[in-house]
Scaffold this active site. Structure first.
Site, PDB file in Angstrom:
ATOM      1  N   CYS A 190       0.534  -5.021   0.951  1.00 57.55           N
ATOM      2  CA  CYS A 190      -0.145  -3.727   0.806  1.00 57.55           C
ATOM      3  C   CYS A 190       0.283  -2.728   1.878  1.00 57.55           C
ATOM      4  CB  CYS A 190      -1.668  -3.911   0.867  1.00 57.55           C
ATOM      5  SG  CYS A 190      -2.376  -4.747  -0.552  1.00 57.55           S
ATOM      6  N   ILE A 191       0.063  -3.086   3.135  1.00 51.97           N
ATOM      7  CA  ILE A 191       0.255  -2.114   4.214  1.00 51.97           C
ATOM      8  C   ILE A 191       1.710  -1.648   4.324  1.00 51.97           C
ATOM      9  CG2 ILE A 191       0.022  -1.706   6.698  1.00 51.97           C
ATOM     10  CD1 ILE A 191      -2.385  -3.503   6.700  1.00 51.97           C
TER      11      ILE A 191
END
Length: 215
Positions: free
Chosen positions: A58-59
């Site tokens: 995600c990040i």
């Protein structure tokens, strides 16, 4: 958009503490002490920690998608681009710190061996995650010293018995000149790092001992 903002918020703040860590390294300031003191403020400070970069699914991905989509529509997210520049350079910074420690032994890098501890990006993950920054540490520059990636396993410690601790797979590494702690898995938390068989570069700010060098 809400999810993109959430991950972008973390991405930018992780970049900020990493850039502060780079400056502290140059200025001779203990960044971990700085973060500890800043964290004593009871409000207004969200703690983030420097390290070898960002990993996961995600990040590292969502902010770059947001940046690309915005630029496709003619809008430049300058803060996000600056954060990407900082985080992209952190794996190389770790490699340089590791190389400096290896050179201090007086042996050529080609005659040394490095073990990466904490290969998955999450301290609770039993398997490697996607988009992990440690991949970038295995650059041609790093390959001058053989690199052995390891998931969570027994710490580097002299043991009289070959029997591993309960619940920990026995994956004792070959001769290692430097261990790089990339993720603070629970099996490393109580390890007496003074008993490590080699020098340790801690990118998590968790280890302590005479053989430990903090990022």
């Amino acid at each position: 958009m809400a999810k993109l903002l959430e991950n972008t918020y973390r991405y930018v703040n992780i970049a900020l503490v990493n850039e502060v860590a780079l400056y502290c390294d140059r200025a001779g300031i203990d960044v971990w002490d700085v973060l500890h003191c800043a964290g004593t403020k009871p409000f207004g400070f969200a703690p983030f920690r420097p390290g070898a970069g960002v990993g996961g699914h995600c990040i590292p991905v969502d902010p770059r998608y947001l940046m690309a989509r915005a630029e496709a529509e003619g809008f430049r997210l300058r803060t996000l681009r600056a954060a990407h520049e900082v985080l992209s350079g952190m794996p190389g910074h770790v490699v340089e710190r590791a190389a400096a420690l290896l050179r201090s032994t007086g042996r050529p890098l080609s005659d040394t061996r490095v073990t990466l501890l904490g290969w998955p990006t999450s301290p609770t993950s039993p398997t490697p995650a996607r988009h992990r920054p440690p991949r970038r540490q295995r650059t041609p520059r790093a390959r001058r010293a053989p690199v052995l990636p390891r998931s969570a396993g027994p710490p580097l410690r002299r043991r009289r018995s070959a029997r591993p601790p309960a619940g920990v797979p026995h994956r004792r590494p070959r001769r290692t000149d430097l261990a790089v702690l990339l993720q603070d898995h629970s099996c490393y938390a109580a390890h007496p790092w003074d008993e490590a068989e080699c020098a340790v570069l801690d990118t998590c700010g968790r280890a302590a001992g005479s053989r430990v060098t903090l990022l």
